[in-house]
Design a protein around this motif. Structure first.
Motif, PDB file in Angstrom:
ATOM      1  N   SER A 170       0.815  -1.218   0.000  1.00 23.45           N
ATOM      2  CA  SER A 170       0.000   0.000   0.000  1.00 23.45           C
ATOM      3  C   SER A 170       0.850   1.271   0.000  1.00 23.45           C
ATOM      4  CB  SER A 170      -0.977  -0.003   1.175  1.00 23.45           C
ATOM      5  OG  SER A 170      -0.283  -0.107   2.380  1.00 23.45           O
ATOM      6  N   THR A 211      -3.434  -0.881  -2.074  1.00 29.05           N
ATOM      7  CA  THR A 211      -3.958  -1.260  -0.765  1.00 29.05           C
ATOM      8  C   THR A 211      -5.008  -2.356  -0.917  1.00 29.05           C
ATOM      9  OG1 THR A 211      -3.642   1.030  -0.118  1.00 29.05           O
ATOM     10  CG2 THR A 211      -4.934  -0.342   1.368  1.00 29.05           C
ATOM     11  N   LYS A 214      -9.011  -2.196  -0.368  1.00 28.35           N
ATOM     12  CA  LYS A 214      -9.566  -0.978  -0.972  1.00 28.35           C
ATOM     13  C   LYS A 214      -9.492  -1.076  -2.494  1.00 28.35           C
ATOM     14  CE  LYS A 214     -10.575   1.217   2.746  1.00 28.35           C
ATOM     15  NZ  LYS A 214     -11.977   1.491   3.048  1.00 28.35           N
ATOM     16  N   LEU A 215      -8.274  -1.253  -3.010  1.00 32.49           N
ATOM     17  CA  LEU A 215      -8.103  -1.329  -4.458  1.00 32.49           C
ATOM     18  C   LEU A 215      -8.642  -2.660  -4.993  1.00 32.49           C
ATOM     19  CD1 LEU A 215      -6.892   0.164  -6.892  1.00 32.49           C
ATOM     20  CD2 LEU A 215      -4.777  -1.081  -6.492  1.00 32.49           C
ATOM     21  N   THR A 216      -8.310  -3.725  -4.307  1.00 33.82           N
ATOM     22  CA  THR A 216      -8.854  -5.049  -4.640  1.00 33.82           C
ATOM     23  C   THR A 216      -9.033  -5.813  -3.347  1.00 33.82           C
ATOM     24  OG1 THR A 216      -6.577  -5.475  -5.272  1.00 33.82           O
ATOM     25  CG2 THR A 216      -8.235  -5.919  -6.934  1.00 33.82           C
ATOM     26  N   THR A 217      -9.805  -6.863  -3.411  1.00 32.53           N
ATOM     27  CA  THR A 217      -9.971  -7.695  -2.227  1.00 32.53           C
ATOM     28  C   THR A 217      -9.334  -9.054  -2.511  1.00 32.53           C
ATOM     29  OG1 THR A 217     -12.056  -8.549  -3.051  1.00 32.53           O
ATOM     30  CG2 THR A 217     -12.168  -6.595  -1.654  1.00 32.53           C
ATOM     31  N   LEU A 398      -7.169  -3.232   7.661  1.00 35.59           N
ATOM     32  CA  LEU A 398      -7.952  -3.180   6.420  1.00 35.59           C
ATOM     33  C   LEU A 398      -8.306  -4.548   5.842  1.00 35.59           C
ATOM     34  CD1 LEU A 398      -6.416  -0.101   4.582  1.00 35.59           C
ATOM     35  CD2 LEU A 398      -8.608  -0.284   5.753  1.00 35.59           C
TER      36      LEU A 398
END
Ligand SMILES: Cc1cc2nc3c(=O)[nH]c(=O)nc-3n(C[C@H](O)[C@H](O)[C@H](O)COP(=O)(O)OP(=O)(O)OC[C@H]3O[C@@H](n4cnc5c(N)ncnc54)[C@H](O)[C@@H]3O)c2cc1C
Ligand SMILES: Cc1cc2nc3c(=O)[nH]c(=O)nc-3n(C[C@H](O)[C@H](O)[C@H](O)COP(=O)(O)OP(=O)(O)OC[C@H]3O[C@@H](n4cnc5c(N)ncnc54)[C@H](O)[C@@H]3O)c2cc1C
Ligand code: SF4
Ligand code: SF4
Ligand code: FES
Lengths: 468, 273
Positions: A170, A211, A214-217, A398
């Motif tokens: 991140s 991150t 947020k950007l991908t899981t 996160l």
């Protein structure tokens, strides 16, 4: 060569000098010093030292090679087991690990294993003989979250085994705590970056500014074709004391203070854009490595007086002995058996005074250490302009928040199977501080090794099944 | 590296950039922000996302030139690259059908407000918008706001266009029933809106801008007090219940580095000269 009883001293910068710069404090052995120290090793048949090394470096073998001046071979020997020796040689708590078990330590001083490891790694880097060996090919695709020591180890191991590995970090720089936490004067950032370069040379792809959560899981990573995922997101969430006045200006978490200083290079402000404010009198609350690093950084940033405020006594200080000594040499003042109870600010919301209470040690608590108890009526106030809270960190939240089915403890650490590092989700592994809570570089790497082995087996089995 | 594909000068100090960031463009929602860094020596600064085009893979940001980093950003043009652009960060705003929603945006944040309004419209809300700025020169995106709102009010601090200040909002709140209020703009404006809606108990969502460093929950620089509890705005927010925020504390913390930021500017201009 005569075998000496004591360790060959490592040259250090003079304390008076070094408190004015961020250059590395310990300068490292010359080849003569290294050979002399290597001569002290008895090359034991049944080397006790290896038991203390979480990644099981063949210690007598590499030391023998140094003794024979085969420095290039020595580093190759180390790298069979440890991908980040220049780092471990500097920051491992050796006196608690390998060196604690060295037979020489029973009667006198142990072999300085860490210093020798550092020497070999520095020799390699300085002479540019880095070699990249891979054993396998045609593995699967593995996503690695975070780029601290746990993740770098997993990535390096799996890449060597022929897997296509992609790291998602991140921050804007790879390296985790090695880059943002541990200061330049203890671990030069150029060294960390050259270790990251080594991992890149193995074919690992790094995605920065990425991150997960947020950007991908994690689910989306699987959907996009990854066979397995490793979570090495560390323990970066700072704890606070939860006392009045803690949000005043001038009260920092150690992480903020160190991120500004190390990652953003605020010590070079205004040549670098990120500012940091350090007052004349600084109080650092806590007694671990993080507290020592924050205190010594504050001194170098221009503070006149720096206190370490710790609620237990000197024996219980969790920091490495060497770092406590360095801090003392530099003039850090230790206020032991003391605990802050309140911060007081001026009308503009800036910190001015810290109120503390004296402590005494009572009965041992769950951790086996004697519990500090406040002494009634011993409250006192001291003037401070800056306070840095270094009382511990818990896992970054996160991923846990964004991954359904991922089992965690009440401290938010991820629950894994001891042997394989597998989490409650199939194909998802985790290791390092995010599992253990804040620990050490080498234990994070040890977990990384275990996880890499298990991930390799998992991926190969999966591929066999699907016939790809 | 993230390429700038479009640049619009909105006012003498406010600019809009369209940046190529395909993955972020697919993911970002109203309320979320990006952290960007222009160069190796640069600071990480947070900027709210003011729009996305998932097909083109672009993200829109709108910013005011206030100090060293935002001025440097303003100097970049189409075809230039931004070194780091971490997005999306923070939590998305809760988009649903509230009924009638009052949306209050100020200054450069009107861009971000419109991104939110589009989503709220799609969810079926009736939208009453207030757009504010220092003076008429700094009012931006008026046409878009007009198109996207059922009702639009304009306010300037100096009264050079529309209502003077936000006093008129009291009347509006007396006259009409709102189910929810969203506000994004200067901290003092968001505070005022929250104070005005408080007596009417209209749920009011604010978007806070404390100083941030990592913006991933690792430093606590962004801590704000909400309902007596300390929150990290970057991971717990940046949106919060405006009636519970300790604005005094927030404003005092936001000013902490001002002397240093001035040094950065002075140093910067010496270097350039
Ligand atoms: C100041 C300080 C001094 C220390 N000194 C020593 C020492 O002397 N000796 C020692 O052995 N240990 C020391 N430690 C401890 C040691 O650094 C850690 O135990 C070790 O770094 C843990 O490694 P890790 O790989 O688990 O995680 P980390 O090094 O914490 O790395 C985690 C990485 O994951 C990233 N990340 C987090 N969440 C996400 C996400 N959602 N998506 C993508 N990326 C994410 C983070 O940005 C970070 O880069 C110190 C720690 C600190 C803070
Ligand atoms: C979540 C969030 C979203 C934001 N969205 C926008 C936006 O869409 N458009 C816009 O123009 N601005 C936005 N900001 C504010 C923007 O980040 C600051 O204007 C920018 O950091 C100023 O940097 P500078 O070097 O140009 O000015 P400086 O001279 O460094 O600072 C000017 C002022 O900006 C604030 N600031 C400085 N550094 C930071 C920092 N690291 N983090 C947050 N605030 C800081 C301080 O209050 C300071 O007084 C946002 C801030 C946050 C926290
Ligand atoms: S990695 Fe650490 S524990 Fe292992 S030999 Fe090196 S210094 Fe000792
Ligand atoms: S235990 Fe000590 S002396 Fe024996 S091999 Fe290990 S380092 Fe050498
Ligand atoms: S900006 Fe660091 S925790 Fe929010």
């Amino acid at each position: 060569m005569q075998r000496r009883n004591t360790q060959v001293e490592m040259p250090k910068q003079d304390p008076k000098e070094r408190i004015r710069n961020f250059n590395e404090v310990a300068k490292g052995y010359t080849s003569e010093m290294a050979v002399e120290e290597a001569h002290r090793c008895l090359n034991c048949k049944n080397p006790q030292c290896r038991k203390g090394c979480p990644v099981e470096i063949d210690i007598p073998a590499f030391i023998k090679l140094i003794k024979e001046k085969k420095f290039g071979e020595a580093i190759r020997k180390i790298k069979e087991k440890n991908a980040l020796p220049a780092i471990c040689g500097r920051v491992c708590p050796q006196e608690e690990q390998c060196q604690k078990f060295c037979v020489l330590g029973l009667k006198g001083e142990s072999v300085a294993i860490g210093r020798l490891e550092r020497f070999a790694a520095d020799f390699e880097r300085e002479n540019g003989i880095i070699n990249v060996e891979k054993y396998g090919s045609d593995g699967g695709r593995v996503a690695v979250i975070g780029s601290g020591p746990a993740s770098l180890t997993v990535a390096a191991e799996l890449a060597k085994l022929g897997h296509r590995v992609e790291v998602f970090e991140s921050l804007h720089t790879a390296g985790g705590v090695l880059m943002y936490g541990i200061p330049e004067f203890r671990l030069p950032k150029a060294i960390v970056q050259s270790e990251v370069e080594y991992v890149k040379k193995l074919g690992v792809l790094f995605h920065l500014d990425a991150t997960i959560g947020k950007l991908t899981t994690i689910r989306e990573l699987f959907e996009s074709g990854f066979d397995a995922v490793f979570i090495g997101s560390g323990a970066g969430l700072p704890s606070f004391l939860q006392i009045p006045g803690e949000n005043l200006n001038g009260v920092y978490s150690a992480n903020e203070f160190l991120i500004r200083t190390n990652l953003m290079k605020a010590y070079l402000f205004p040549r670098y854009d990120t500012p940091i404010k350090v007052g004349k009198i600084v109080a650092v609350v806590g007694g671990g490595n993080v507290a020592m690093d924050a205190a010594r950084s504050a001194l170098r940033l221009g503070a006149e007086k720096v206190y370490i405020i710790y609620r237990r006594s000197k024996e219980e200080l969790p920091a490495r002995l060497e770092e406590v000594e360095n801090a003392e040499e530099e003039g850090i003042i230790f206020m032991l058996l003391t605990n802050p109870i309140r911060f007081i600010g001026d009308e503009r919301g800036n910190l001015k005074v810290m109120e503390c209470i004296k402590m005494e040690l009572g009965e041992p608590d769950e951790s086996g250490r004697r519990r500090p108890v406040p002494i009634k009526g011993s409250e006192f106030k001291m003037d401070v302009d800056t306070a840095i809270i270094a009382i511990g960190q818990t896992p970054n939240p996160l991923i846990q928040r964004s991954t359904e089915g991922l089992k965690t403890t009440k401290w938010n650490t991820i629950i894994v199977e001891e042997e394989t590092c597998q989490t409650s989700i199939e194909g998802v592994y985790a290791g390092g501080d995010v599992v253990s809570g804040a620990a050490t570089v080498i234990s994070a790497m040890g977990a990384g090794k275990k996880a890499a082995k298990a991930i390799h087996e998992f991926v190969m089995k999966k591929r066999l099944k699907s016939g790809t | 590296m993230y390429r700038i594909v479009e640049k619009i000068k909105l006012t003498p100090t406010d600019k809009m950039l369209v940046i190529e960031a395909p993955e972020a463009a697919r993911k970002a929602k109203p309320g979320q922000f990006a952290v960007l860094r222009i160069s190796e020596k640069g600071e990480r600064i947070p900027i709210t996302i003011a729009g996305v085009d998932p097909d083109k893979g672009t993200v829109v940001i709108v910013f005011a030139e206030v100090g060293k980093t935002s001025k440097d950003l303003g100097k970049l043009g189409v075809g230039d690259y931004i070194l780091n652009f971490a997005a999306p960060l923070g939590n998305p705003l809760n988009i649903k059908n509230y009924g009638t929603v009052l949306c209050v945006g100020g200054g450069v944040f009107v861009g971000a407000l419109l991104f939110l309004i589009k989503a709220l419209r799609q969810a079926g809300n009736e939208i009453v918008t207030i757009i504010g700025a220092r003076n008429s020169e700094h009012l931006i995106f008026l046409d878009d706001a007009e198109k996207l709102s059922d009702e639009l009010y304009i306010s300037t601090d100096d009264g050079s266009r529309g209502y003077k200040g936000l006093e008129f909002l009291k009347e509006l709140l007396n006259k009409r029933k709102f189910d929810h209020v969203f506000t994004i703009g200067s901290t003092s404006m968001q505070r005022l809106v929250s104070e005005l809606t408080h007596p009417y108990s209209i749920p009011t969502t604010v978007n806070l801008f404390p100083i941030m460093v990592d913006a991933t929950g690792m430093c606590g620089a962004c801590r704000v007090i909400v309902g007596g509890a300390t929150k990290f705005a970057c991971v717990d927010g940046p949106d919060f219940d405006g009636h519970k925020v300790d604005f005094d504390q927030l404003i005092s913390r936001m000013r902490f580095y001002n002397p240093q930021e001035k040094i950065a500017m002075v140093y910067h201009y010496k270097e350039v000269a």
